[in-house]
Design an enzyme around this catalytic site. Structure first.
Site, PDB file in Angstrom:
ATOM      1  CE  LYS A 188      -4.001   1.925   2.502  1.00 22.31           C
ATOM      2  NZ  LYS A 188      -4.902   1.760   3.664  1.00 22.31           N
TER       3      LYS A 188
ATOM      4  CB  SER B 108      -8.335   3.454   2.460  1.00 18.53           C
ATOM      5  OG  SER B 108      -7.442   2.934   3.430  1.00 18.53           O
TER       6      SER B 108
ATOM      7  CB  SER C   4      -8.315   0.559   5.325  1.00 16.22           C
ATOM      8  OG  SER C   4      -9.108   1.704   5.217  1.00 16.22           O
TER       9      SER C   4
HETATM   10  N1  GLN Z   1     -13.387   3.864   5.951  1.00 17.99           N
HETATM   11  C1  GLN Z   1     -12.438   4.194   6.947  1.00 17.99           C
HETATM   12  C2  GLN Z   1     -12.188   5.688   6.941  1.00 17.99           C
HETATM   13  O1  GLN Z   1     -12.457   6.298   5.929  1.00 17.99           O
HETATM   14  C3  GLN Z   1     -11.184   3.439   6.656  1.00 17.99           C
HETATM   15  C4  GLN Z   1      -9.977   3.890   7.359  1.00 17.99           C
HETATM   16  C5  GLN Z   1      -8.819   2.953   7.304  1.00 17.99           C
HETATM   17  O2  GLN Z   1      -8.912   1.840   7.815  1.00 17.99           O
HETATM   18  N2  GLN Z   1      -7.704   3.416   6.773  1.00 17.99           N
HETATM   19  O3  GLN Z   1     -11.754   6.256   7.893  1.00 17.99           O
END
Ligand code: GLN
Length: 460
Positions: free
Chosen positions: A62, A137, A161
């Site tokens: 990532k 994400s 995420s």
């Molecule tokens: N959907 C979560 C957010 O937007 C995901 C965050 C994450 O785990 N990086 O905060």
């Protein structure tokens, strides 16, 4: 991956060539990668790695994890030209174990989002249906694995995420216990929640990777575990006699009725495996979304203050120092990141601190207590990862609240600091559905053992 580890070294060359062939074929549609290694260099470097435990099998990372030789853009215009300056501890460990880097994967900007549509660079598409999102994400990471463009990938899980895109893409995503995997070299989003985790095609690979990811690190002050076990050892022991809880709050009206049906089959599978399945309650689940979005945004507003146009980032063209800060931030950050910074700054501001941030901390404690109590009676908890399968690109991007609501079943785990794994739990209308197995603190082995047994016995 294990098949390859046991076979001849010549297989590795074929694997790398196959990966690049899949990338050539699928990447124009899927758009999972932001940057790729050169195949020649990778082939050259892997030849020396075949005697190492991970045998030269490359990983996809990532793009918020520092990786020498690659950029670390965090999916942001602000960091478009930012070259990594060191290897994150996880990258160091993987390299030492013989796994070089195949490329950097697309993500929602600064890991904020549930669809990968917030990336400044491109929208990754779900390999199962190109009109749909891969989740987020870590959408690039999960899509790359699902499209055979990666053997495994790393993601980061602050509020789901790793698990969310794993569910949408039909692969396995593990969020370890907070403090198990070093965060050194991971760009901070919400430091009390962030954890790096593996995204793989199957449960065994997840265990195998955890062997190299989980380790004590002096560079991370929240690194909590001195000695870690072999996560693959005993993975095939089965789950006879284990008690699995189904939290009734995760099977309410927001859950797609087709997933509701699917969950009956999950239950049957656990029962066939000799587990005792019982209904449980996690009564404070309804506060999780609000609690998470206040805490995560508050921490983000502080963490992202470092992006000021002076260090790291692109810089607005101006002679005024004040304008330099404000214009650089205005031009560098995208709309969702700005929304979080505003929300977080507001929640932390004098006069509102107690009402929002302070209250959220109290609610976090209650959510953690729900899990503590539940794990006094059950070994594991099983539930859907997401209330729906992958949604259409564009469907929720104009409505942030709707987007946040898709995180309802994943954020409680981060707030409690416990581990959870999402794995394939069948399909509805040809779209993958994720099942999540949660465990108490450091229960990764138990989760992996249950997932391994489920994987072998579940019939859709
Ligand atoms: N959907 C979560 C957010 O937007 C995901 C965050 C994450 O785990 N990086 O905060």
């Amino acid at each position: 991956m294990i098949d390859l580890l046991e076979e001849s070294p010549g297989k590795l060359e074929k694997l790398i060539n196959d990966l690049f062939a899949e990338i050539d074929d699928n990447e124009p549609d899927v758009q999972a990668y932001l940057e790729l290694a050169s195949s020649d260099e990778l082939l050259k470097s892997t030849r020396e790695l075949v005697d190492q435990p991970l045998k030269g099998i490359p990983g996809t990372i990532k793009d918020n994890i520092q990786t020498l030789g690659f950029k670390t853009t965090c999916g942001s215009k602000f960091l478009e030209d930012y070259d990594s300056v060191y290897d994150a501890t996880v990258i160091k460990s993987l390299k030492e174990a013989g796994s070089p880097v195949l490329g950097k994967a697309n993500m929602d900007e600064f890991a904020m989002g549930s669809s990968t549509e917030n990336s400044y660079f491109q929208t990754t598409r779900n390999p199962h249906d190109l009109s749909r999102v891969p989740g987020g994400s870590s959408g690039g990471s999960a899509a790359a694995v699902a499209a055979d463009e990666a053997v495994y990938a790393l993601g980061s899980d602050t509020g789901g995420s790793v698990r969310h895109p794993a569910a949408f893409c039909g692969v396995v995503g593990m969020k370890p216990t907070y403090g198990l995997v070093s965060r050194y070299g991971l760009t901070a989003f919400a430091s009390s929640l962030d954890q790096i985790g593996p995204i793989t095609k199957d449960v065994y690979d997840s265990a195998l990777l955890l062997n190299y990811l989980a380790r004590h690190d002096e560079m991370d002050s929240t690194s909590a575990v001195k000695k870690t076990p072999d996560y693959t050892e005993g993975i095939d022991r089965g789950i006879e006699g284990l008690k699995v809880g189904l939290p009734k709050e995760y099977f309410g009206k927001e859950l797609d009725s087709r997933i509701q049906e699917k969950a009956k089959k999950w239950r049957k599978t656990f029962e066939n495996l000799g587990a005792d399945v019982v209904e449980i309650s996690l009564p404070n689940t309804e506060y999780a979304i609000a609690t998470y979005y206040i805490i995560a945004s508050s921490e983000a507003s502080a963490n992202l203050a470092r992006f000021d146009g002076v260090r790291y980032t692109s810089r607005a063209d101006t002679d005024s120092i004040e304008e330099l800060f404000s214009r650089s931030r205005d031009e560098g950050f995208g709309p969702e990141v700005k929304r979080r910074i505003l929300l977080g700054t507001y929640a932390l501001s004098a006069g509102y601190y107690d009402e929002y941030y302070g209250k959220a901390q109290k609610a976090r404690r209650l959510i953690k207590q729900d899990f503590d109590r539940a794990f006094e009676n059950v070994d594991l908890i099983a539930a859907p990862t997401s209330p729906t399968p992958a949604f259409k690109i564009g469907e929720k991007i104009e409505d942030p609240l709707e987007m946040y609501l898709s995180d309802v079943f994943i954020v409680p785990v981060n707030l409690a600091g416990i581990p959870a794994m999402s794995m394939p739990g069948g399909k509805v209308n040809d779209l993958p559905v994720g099942m999540q197995i949660m465990g108490g603190s450091l229960a990764e082995k138990k989760i992996l053992r249950a997932g391994y047994a489920f994987e072998r016995n579940f019939e859709d």
